[in-house]
Design a protein around this motif. Structure first.
Motif, PDB file in Angstrom:
ATOM      1  N   VAL A 128       0.861  -1.180   0.000  1.00 28.61           N
ATOM      2  CA  VAL A 128       0.000   0.000   0.000  1.00 28.61           C
ATOM      3  C   VAL A 128       0.895   1.227   0.000  1.00 28.61           C
ATOM      4  N   GLN A 129       0.547   2.203  -0.827  1.00 24.45           N
ATOM      5  CA  GLN A 129       1.301   3.452  -0.884  1.00 24.45           C
ATOM      6  C   GLN A 129       0.329   4.620  -0.963  1.00 24.45           C
ATOM      7  N   SER A 130       0.513   5.573  -0.078  1.00 22.46           N
ATOM      8  CA  SER A 130      -0.329   6.761  -0.051  1.00 22.46           C
ATOM      9  C   SER A 130       0.473   7.970  -0.505  1.00 22.46           C
ATOM     10  N   TYR A 131      -0.159   8.786  -1.336  1.00 21.51           N
ATOM     11  CA  TYR A 131       0.428  10.040  -1.813  1.00 21.51           C
ATOM     12  C   TYR A 131      -0.438  11.167  -1.266  1.00 21.51           C
ATOM     13  N   ARG A 132       0.202  12.089  -0.558  1.00 22.75           N
ATOM     14  CA  ARG A 132      -0.597  13.113   0.107  1.00 22.75           C
ATOM     15  C   ARG A 132       0.208  14.403   0.268  1.00 22.75           C
ATOM     16  N   ASP A 133      -0.218  15.413  -0.443  1.00 22.57           N
ATOM     17  CA  ASP A 133       0.351  16.756  -0.295  1.00 22.57           C
ATOM     18  C   ASP A 133       1.867  16.770  -0.440  1.00 22.57           C
ATOM     19  N   GLY A 134       2.367  16.129  -1.502  1.00 18.61           N
ATOM     20  CA  GLY A 134       3.795  16.164  -1.790  1.00 18.61           C
ATOM     21  C   GLY A 134       4.639  15.187  -1.005  1.00 18.61           C
ATOM     22  N   ARG A 135       3.996  14.333  -0.205  1.00 19.07           N
ATOM     23  CA  ARG A 135       4.707  13.323   0.570  1.00 19.07           C
ATOM     24  C   ARG A 135       4.102  11.948   0.263  1.00 19.07           C
ATOM     25  N   THR A 136       4.893  10.891   0.473  1.00 15.25           N
ATOM     26  CA  THR A 136       4.387   9.543   0.222  1.00 15.25           C
ATOM     27  C   THR A 136       4.913   8.580   1.276  1.00 15.25           C
ATOM     28  N   LYS A 137       4.117   7.547   1.517  1.00 16.08           N
ATOM     29  CA  LYS A 137       4.458   6.508   2.486  1.00 16.08           C
ATOM     30  C   LYS A 137       4.065   5.157   1.903  1.00 16.08           C
ATOM     31  N   LYS A 138       4.983   4.178   1.969  1.00 23.20           N
ATOM     32  CA  LYS A 138       4.719   2.846   1.427  1.00 23.20           C
ATOM     33  C   LYS A 138       5.023   1.783   2.463  1.00 23.20           C
ATOM     34  N   GLU A 140       4.869  -2.741   2.883  1.00 19.87           N
ATOM     35  CA  GLU A 140       4.694  -4.023   2.200  1.00 19.87           C
ATOM     36  C   GLU A 140       4.499  -5.135   3.226  1.00 19.87           C
ATOM     37  N   PHE A 141       3.624  -6.083   2.884  1.00 16.61           N
ATOM     38  CA  PHE A 141       3.278  -7.182   3.782  1.00 16.61           C
ATOM     39  C   PHE A 141       3.344  -8.508   3.036  1.00 16.61           C
ATOM     40  N   GLU A 142       3.506  -9.587   3.799  1.00 15.34           N
ATOM     41  CA  GLU A 142       3.365 -10.940   3.272  1.00 15.34           C
ATOM     42  C   GLU A 142       2.471 -11.720   4.223  1.00 15.34           C
ATOM     43  N   GLN A 143       1.336 -12.174   3.729  1.00 14.00           N
ATOM     44  CA  GLN A 143       0.338 -12.884   4.546  1.00 14.00           C
ATOM     45  C   GLN A 143      -0.024 -12.088   5.801  1.00 14.00           C
ATOM     46  N   GLY A 144      -0.102 -10.773   5.633  1.00 13.12           N
ATOM     47  CA  GLY A 144      -0.489  -9.898   6.725  1.00 13.12           C
ATOM     48  C   GLY A 144       0.639  -9.462   7.630  1.00 13.12           C
ATOM     49  N   VAL A 145       1.843  -9.972   7.396  1.00 18.43           N
ATOM     50  CA  VAL A 145       2.993  -9.632   8.228  1.00 18.43           C
ATOM     51  C   VAL A 145       3.776  -8.504   7.566  1.00 18.43           C
ATOM     52  N   LEU A 146       4.023  -7.439   8.300  1.00 17.88           N
ATOM     53  CA  LEU A 146       4.774  -6.301   7.770  1.00 17.88           C
ATOM     54  C   LEU A 146       6.221  -6.710   7.511  1.00 17.88           C
ATOM     55  N   VAL A 147       6.673  -6.541   6.256  1.00 15.84           N
ATOM     56  CA  VAL A 147       8.048  -6.913   5.910  1.00 15.84           C
ATOM     57  C   VAL A 147       8.874  -5.720   5.445  1.00 15.84           C
ATOM     58  N   ASN A 148       8.219  -4.607   5.133  1.00 10.51           N
ATOM     59  CA  ASN A 148       8.963  -3.439   4.667  1.00 10.51           C
ATOM     60  C   ASN A 148       8.193  -2.177   5.019  1.00 10.51           C
ATOM     61  N   ASP A 149       8.695  -1.441   5.969  1.00  6.07           N
ATOM     62  CA  ASP A 149       8.094  -0.183   6.397  1.00  6.07           C
ATOM     63  C   ASP A 149       8.988   0.953   5.917  1.00  6.07           C
ATOM     64  N   GLN A 150       8.651   1.512   4.765  1.00 10.65           N
ATOM     65  CA  GLN A 150       9.499   2.547   4.185  1.00 10.65           C
ATOM     66  C   GLN A 150       9.215   3.902   4.835  1.00 10.65           C
ATOM     67  N   PRO A 151      10.231   4.704   5.045  1.00 13.09           N
ATOM     68  CA  PRO A 151      10.012   6.031   5.619  1.00 13.09           C
ATOM     69  C   PRO A 151       9.316   6.956   4.626  1.00 13.09           C
ATOM     70  N   GLU A 152       8.696   7.985   5.140  1.00 13.45           N
ATOM     71  CA  GLU A 152       8.077   8.992   4.272  1.00 13.45           C
ATOM     72  C   GLU A 152       9.139   9.683   3.427  1.00 13.45           C
ATOM     73  N   THR A 153       8.769   9.962   2.172  1.00  9.10           N
ATOM     74  CA  THR A 153       9.655  10.704   1.286  1.00  9.10           C
ATOM     75  C   THR A 153       8.837  11.725   0.518  1.00  9.10           C
ATOM     76  N   GLU A 154       9.530  12.607  -0.179  1.00  7.52           N
ATOM     77  CA  GLU A 154       8.854  13.575  -1.028  1.00  7.52           C
ATOM     78  C   GLU A 154       8.412  12.901  -2.329  1.00  7.52           C
ATOM     79  N   THR A 155       7.360  13.448  -2.948  1.00 13.57           N
ATOM     80  CA  THR A 155       6.856  12.899  -4.207  1.00 13.57           C
ATOM     81  C   THR A 155       6.238  14.005  -5.044  1.00 13.57           C
ATOM     82  N   THR A 156       6.213  13.774  -6.348  1.00 13.78           N
ATOM     83  CA  THR A 156       5.516  14.692  -7.261  1.00 13.78           C
ATOM     84  C   THR A 156       4.218  14.067  -7.759  1.00 13.78           C
TER      85      THR A 156
END
Length: 256
Positions: A128-138, A140-156
């Motif tokens: 899941v990735q959300s884009y909101r007001d120039g920032r983004t957060k992503k 990733e899960f496997e079978q409901g288990v969080l495997v990758n929690d990416q930090p917020e970054t800037e986006t266009t």
């Protein structure tokens, strides 16, 4: 017959994802392989798409991108985007979401805070990735288990939410999506939400007149006895006509 031991050790407490994976039928119905229109893999797609529809209903995002290739499902809307600090919670904490707050969602298809979590738990891969007001957060899960929690970054990128998932083939064995079933679902979405465009695998689906268009598509216009009657209010819409056949056909929709 030997007495069956029933003790403290017989009592188990499951976390949210374990319960969904152990009793998936409670959440998404049939566990078929996709050969029937009401099989669970289509419910998974619908649960994610419902969230994008709710954004449109709330006046945000007039286009939704849906891509289904082999076992991969991708849905991108251009709504408000999940609040970045709650991206993980909204897809992995049961009974959590923005639809309990009538200020954020006066109307919505999804109401119980379970749908997206069920998709997450029943997917071998879910992002899941959300884009909101120039920032983004992503995340990733496997079978409901969080495997990758990416930090917020800037986006266009434009505001909105993108979800990609692969239904877990240890639960939905040998499954496949039938494009005609998905197409039928998407036609109903655009008939119920006039003005919305859904791009499905490169084809645009759009309805300007809502249920009027639904009847036009599903009726032989040359055999109807009078022009379609179409009535639309704030919370109800009706379209009707009479044809030559003896039987009756109803298409009824409640809560979107």
């Amino acid at each position: 017959m030997a007495e069956i031991d029933y003790s403290d050790d017989s009592i188990r407490s499951l976390d949210w994802k374990e319960h969904i994976r152990l009793r998936p039928g409670m959440y998404i119905g049939k566990l078929g392989d996709g050969s029937a229109y009401d099989d669970g893999i289509y419910v998974l797609l619908k649960e994610i798409l419902d969230n994008s529809i709710d954004e449109f209903v709330m006046g945000s995002g007039r286009t939704i991108e849906v891509t289904v290739t082999d076992k991969r499902v991708s849905i991108r809307d251009y709504g408000r985007g999940i609040p970045l600090g709650k991206v993980i919670d909204c897809v992995s904490k049961i009974n959590t979401g923005g639809k309990y707050d009538s200020k954020a969602f006066q109307k919505s298809v999804g109401l119980n805070g379970v749908g997206t979590k069920a998709v997450n738990a029943l997917s071998s891969s879910f992002s899941v990735q959300s884009y909101r007001d120039g920032r983004t957060k992503k995340a990733e899960f496997e079978q409901g288990v969080l495997v990758n929690d990416q930090p917020e970054t800037e986006t266009t990128q434009r505001n909105g939410t993108a979800v990609v998932f692969y239904a877990d083939d240890t639960i939905f064995r040998h499954y496949h999506y039938i494009p005609e079933f998905v197409e039928s679902m998407i036609w109903n979405y655009v008939f119920l939400n006039s003005g919305l465009t859904i791009n499905f695998n490169g084809t645009k689906y759009f309805s300007e007149r809502g249920l009027y268009d639904l009847l036009t598509r599903n009726t032989d216009v040359e055999t109807i006895r009078y022009p379609i009657i179409h009535l639309k209010g704030d919370d109800i819409e009706v379209a009707m006509t009479h044809g030559q056949q003896y039987g009756e056909e109803y298409y009824s929709f409640v809560n979107g």
